[in-house]
Motif scaffolding. Structure first.
Motif, PDB file in Angstrom:
ATOM      1  N   PRO A   1     -19.089  29.236  71.872  1.00 34.32           N
ATOM      2  CA  PRO A   1     -19.875  30.376  72.058  1.00 34.32           C
ATOM      3  C   PRO A   1     -20.451  31.011  70.597  1.00 34.32           C
ATOM      4  O   PRO A   1     -21.525  31.486  70.772  1.00 34.32           O
ATOM      5  CB  PRO A   1     -18.847  31.334  72.766  1.00 34.32           C
ATOM      6  N   VAL A   2     -19.781  30.923  69.865  1.00 32.08           N
ATOM      7  CA  VAL A   2     -20.195  31.562  68.605  1.00 32.08           C
ATOM      8  C   VAL A   2     -21.467  30.721  68.106  1.00 32.08           C
ATOM      9  O   VAL A   2     -22.440  31.323  67.711  1.00 32.08           O
ATOM     10  CB  VAL A   2     -19.131  31.427  67.458  1.00 32.08           C
ATOM     11  N   ILE A   3     -21.278  29.131  68.107  1.00 35.99           N
ATOM     12  CA  ILE A   3     -22.485  28.362  67.703  1.00 35.99           C
ATOM     13  C   ILE A   3     -23.581  28.621  68.628  1.00 35.99           C
ATOM     14  O   ILE A   3     -24.792  28.758  67.862  1.00 35.99           O
ATOM     15  CB  ILE A   3     -21.806  26.840  67.603  1.00 35.99           C
ATOM     16  N   ASP A   4     -23.132  28.736  69.963  1.00 32.08           N
ATOM     17  CA  ASP A   4     -24.365  28.972  70.909  1.00 32.08           C
ATOM     18  C   ASP A   4     -25.093  30.346  70.645  1.00 32.08           C
ATOM     19  O   ASP A   4     -26.333  30.350  70.774  1.00 32.08           O
ATOM     20  CB  ASP A   4     -23.960  29.039  72.267  1.00 32.08           C
ATOM     21  N   ALA A   5     -24.418  31.452  70.127  1.00 28.44           N
ATOM     22  CA  ALA A   5     -24.964  32.457  70.150  1.00 28.44           C
ATOM     23  C   ALA A   5     -25.680  32.833  68.822  1.00 28.44           C
ATOM     24  O   ALA A   5     -27.010  33.180  68.905  1.00 28.44           O
ATOM     25  CB  ALA A   5     -23.870  33.813  70.162  1.00 28.44           C
ATOM     26  N   VAL A   6     -25.454  32.157  67.929  1.00 25.64           N
ATOM     27  CA  VAL A   6     -26.239  32.204  66.492  1.00 25.64           C
ATOM     28  C   VAL A   6     -27.577  30.943  66.787  1.00 25.64           C
ATOM     29  O   VAL A   6     -28.328  31.481  66.392  1.00 25.64           O
ATOM     30  CB  VAL A   6     -25.434  31.377  65.341  1.00 25.64           C
ATOM     31  N   HIS A   7     -27.161  29.790  67.558  1.00 24.10           N
ATOM     32  CA  HIS A   7     -28.239  29.009  67.899  1.00 24.10           C
ATOM     33  C   HIS A   7     -29.528  29.734  68.639  1.00 24.10           C
ATOM     34  O   HIS A   7     -30.553  29.860  68.346  1.00 24.10           O
ATOM     35  CB  HIS A   7     -27.859  27.846  68.358  1.00 24.10           C
ATOM     36  N   ASP A   8     -28.822  30.519  69.611  1.00 30.35           N
ATOM     37  CA  ASP A   8     -29.886  31.099  70.504  1.00 30.35           C
ATOM     38  C   ASP A   8     -30.621  32.242  69.813  1.00 30.35           C
ATOM     39  O   ASP A   8     -31.599  32.626  70.171  1.00 30.35           O
ATOM     40  CB  ASP A   8     -29.190  31.788  71.628  1.00 30.35           C
ATOM     41  N   ALA A   9     -29.859  33.075  68.740  1.00 28.26           N
ATOM     42  CA  ALA A   9     -30.324  34.066  68.065  1.00 28.26           C
ATOM     43  C   ALA A   9     -31.590  33.519  67.092  1.00 28.26           C
ATOM     44  O   ALA A   9     -32.588  34.293  66.737  1.00 28.26           O
ATOM     45  CB  ALA A   9     -29.352  35.016  67.512  1.00 28.26           C
ATOM     46  N   ARG A  10     -31.378  32.255  66.822  1.00 30.61           N
ATOM     47  CA  ARG A  10     -32.483  31.658  65.981  1.00 30.61           C
ATOM     48  C   ARG A  10     -32.549  32.404  64.321  1.00 30.61           C
ATOM     49  O   ARG A  10     -31.363  32.218  63.743  1.00 30.61           O
ATOM     50  CB  ARG A  10     -33.772  31.433  66.617  1.00 30.61           C
ATOM     51  N   HIS A  11     -33.442  33.091  64.399  1.00 33.08           N
ATOM     52  CA  HIS A  11     -33.455  33.730  63.063  1.00 33.08           C
ATOM     53  C   HIS A  11     -33.299  35.517  62.952  1.00 33.08           C
ATOM     54  O   HIS A  11     -33.875  36.054  62.443  1.00 33.08           O
ATOM     55  CB  HIS A  11     -34.949  33.269  62.358  1.00 33.08           C
ATOM     56  N   ARG A  12     -32.477  35.685  64.047  1.00 36.32           N
ATOM     57  CA  ARG A  12     -32.047  36.827  64.144  1.00 36.32           C
ATOM     58  C   ARG A  12     -30.403  36.910  64.040  1.00 36.32           C
ATOM     59  O   ARG A  12     -29.573  35.881  64.341  1.00 36.32           O
ATOM     60  CB  ARG A  12     -32.461  37.557  65.808  1.00 36.32           C
ATOM     61  N   PRO A  13     -29.943  38.133  63.770  1.00 40.61           N
ATOM     62  CA  PRO A  13     -28.523  38.268  63.643  1.00 40.61           C
ATOM     63  C   PRO A  13     -28.028  38.199  65.144  1.00 40.61           C
ATOM     64  O   PRO A  13     -28.567  38.664  66.008  1.00 40.61           O
ATOM     65  CB  PRO A  13     -28.278  39.651  63.075  1.00 40.61           C
ATOM     66  N   ALA A  14     -26.815  37.772  65.247  1.00 44.33           N
ATOM     67  CA  ALA A  14     -25.906  37.347  66.473  1.00 44.33           C
ATOM     68  C   ALA A  14     -24.868  38.310  66.459  1.00 44.33           C
ATOM     69  O   ALA A  14     -23.987  37.993  65.314  1.00 44.33           O
ATOM     70  CB  ALA A  14     -25.757  36.005  66.731  1.00 44.33           C
TER      71      ALA A  14
ATOM     72  N   VAL B   1     -20.810  40.115  63.048  1.00 41.16           N
ATOM     73  CA  VAL B   1     -22.398  39.667  63.016  1.00 41.16           C
ATOM     74  C   VAL B   1     -22.597  38.469  62.210  1.00 41.16           C
ATOM     75  O   VAL B   1     -22.285  38.379  61.141  1.00 41.16           O
ATOM     76  CB  VAL B   1     -23.390  40.791  62.589  1.00 41.16           C
ATOM     77  N   ALA B   2     -23.134  37.434  63.019  1.00 47.17           N
ATOM     78  CA  ALA B   2     -23.266  35.883  62.518  1.00 47.17           C
ATOM     79  C   ALA B   2     -24.750  35.776  62.107  1.00 47.17           C
ATOM     80  O   ALA B   2     -25.508  36.107  62.857  1.00 47.17           O
ATOM     81  CB  ALA B   2     -22.788  35.081  63.192  1.00 47.17           C
ATOM     82  N   PHE B   3     -25.021  34.556  61.329  1.00 45.82           N
ATOM     83  CA  PHE B   3     -26.527  34.333  61.056  1.00 45.82           C
ATOM     84  C   PHE B   3     -26.363  33.023  60.362  1.00 45.82           C
ATOM     85  O   PHE B   3     -25.308  32.544  59.842  1.00 45.82           O
ATOM     86  CB  PHE B   3     -27.050  35.440  60.104  1.00 45.82           C
ATOM     87  N   THR B   4     -27.376  32.252  60.448  1.00 46.78           N
ATOM     88  CA  THR B   4     -27.608  30.953  59.694  1.00 46.78           C
ATOM     89  C   THR B   4     -27.791  31.100  58.258  1.00 46.78           C
ATOM     90  O   THR B   4     -28.207  32.322  57.774  1.00 46.78           O
ATOM     91  CB  THR B   4     -28.674  30.213  60.337  1.00 46.78           C
ATOM     92  N   THR B   5     -27.222  30.273  57.419  1.00 49.94           N
ATOM     93  CA  THR B   5     -27.149  30.433  55.990  1.00 49.94           C
ATOM     94  C   THR B   5     -28.286  29.558  55.292  1.00 49.94           C
ATOM     95  O   THR B   5     -27.969  28.198  55.115  1.00 49.94           O
ATOM     96  CB  THR B   5     -25.762  29.874  55.562  1.00 49.94           C
ATOM     97  N   GLY B   6     -29.548  30.016  55.043  1.00 44.50           N
ATOM     98  CA  GLY B   6     -30.368  29.391  54.502  1.00 44.50           C
ATOM     99  C   GLY B   6     -30.782  28.000  54.825  1.00 44.50           C
ATOM    100  O   GLY B   6     -31.103  27.937  55.923  1.00 44.50           O
ATOM    101  N   TRP B   7     -30.471  27.049  53.932  1.00 40.45           N
ATOM    102  CA  TRP B   7     -30.625  25.788  54.156  1.00 40.45           C
ATOM    103  C   TRP B   7     -29.576  24.777  54.993  1.00 40.45           C
ATOM    104  O   TRP B   7     -29.595  23.787  55.167  1.00 40.45           O
ATOM    105  CB  TRP B   7     -31.124  24.759  52.923  1.00 40.45           C
ATOM    106  N   GLY B   8     -28.370  25.596  55.026  1.00 37.61           N
ATOM    107  CA  GLY B   8     -27.385  25.115  55.638  1.00 37.61           C
ATOM    108  C   GLY B   8     -25.973  25.261  55.084  1.00 37.61           C
ATOM    109  O   GLY B   8     -25.749  26.424  54.643  1.00 37.61           O
TER     110      GLY B   8
END
Length: 222
Positions: A154-167, A179-186
């Motif tokens: 669910p955490v991975i899905d939430a961040v993926h669904d948010a794309r470039h927004r905070p989840a 509040v989670a987010f993707t990290t730059g290039w990974g």
């Protein structure tokens, strides 16, 4: 000297254009926000998927308990994979404590960390193995960690669904959230900076993901 602090104001200015090296440029075009509850005022930054099962110490610098916006600096990277290509990445994430200018940014330290132990270009930071970072209150580490340990999907899905927004991810049993987010290039190892106003009060925390090169650094640091 340890790693030099980034130009935070530019990182969070829409329309600012940055040199990424190797012919790439990054232009900040969005600053999406989400609210984070910080009931103790003690902040933890980590990889929520791979890091919450480990020991996580809050930063020594603390904020007044409250609710604060997490702001992402989203940048379009030109020539990302070659001439004419582009990609969108999160260059940095800020927990904004106050709408006051910071007169200095320095590495946010946790218990047992000391600036004096750092060599040239070194920094304290957190490791990322799942391409994801987060901010959360120290009191939320246990409940959110247990939530992720039971099922990280669910955490991975939430961040993926948010794309470039905070989840925002909330533990339904305790009400604690992160509040989670993707990290730059990974994946990588990323520093968090704390900003202080002229009177010494904390005005914000910024996790930097090395998407753009910063002045005063060699090419290997950013």
């Amino acid at each position: 000297m340890p790693l030099a602090a980034p130009d935070v104001a530019r990182l969070f200015t829409p329309g600012s254009r940055h040199d990424c090296g190797d012919g790439r440029t990054a232009t900040v075009f969005a600053l999406p926000e989400a609210e984070l509850a910080l009931p103790t005022g003690r902040l933890v930054a980590c990889d929520p998927v791979a890091g919450l099962a480990d020991e996580n110490e809050p930063f020594l610098a603390a904020a007044p308990p409250g609710r604060y916006p997490v702001v992402l600096a989203v940048a379009e990277v030109g020539n990302a994979y070659g001439p004419g290509s582009s990609d969108t990445r999160i260059a940095a994430a800020m927990l904004r404590i106050a709408d006051r200018p910071a007169v200095r940014w320095q590495l946010a330290l946790s218990e047992g960390q000391d600036h004096g132990r750092l060599g040239a270009g070194d920094f304290f930071g957190y490791g990322v193995d799942a391409g994801t970072g987060c901010f959360l209150d120290a009191s939320a580490v246990g409940p959110i960690g247990e939530l992720v340990e039971r099922d990280a999907d669910p955490v991975i899905d939430a961040v993926h669904d948010a794309r470039h927004r905070p989840a925002t991810v909330t533990d339904p049993a305790s009400g604690h959230s992160m509040v989670a987010f993707t990290t730059g290039w990974g994946d990588g190892h990323y520093p968090t900076w704390v900003g202080h106003a002229a009177d010494g009060r904390v005005v914000g925390f910024v996790s930097e993901f090395f998407v753009v090169r910063q002045p005063g650094r060699g090419p290997a640091e950013g």
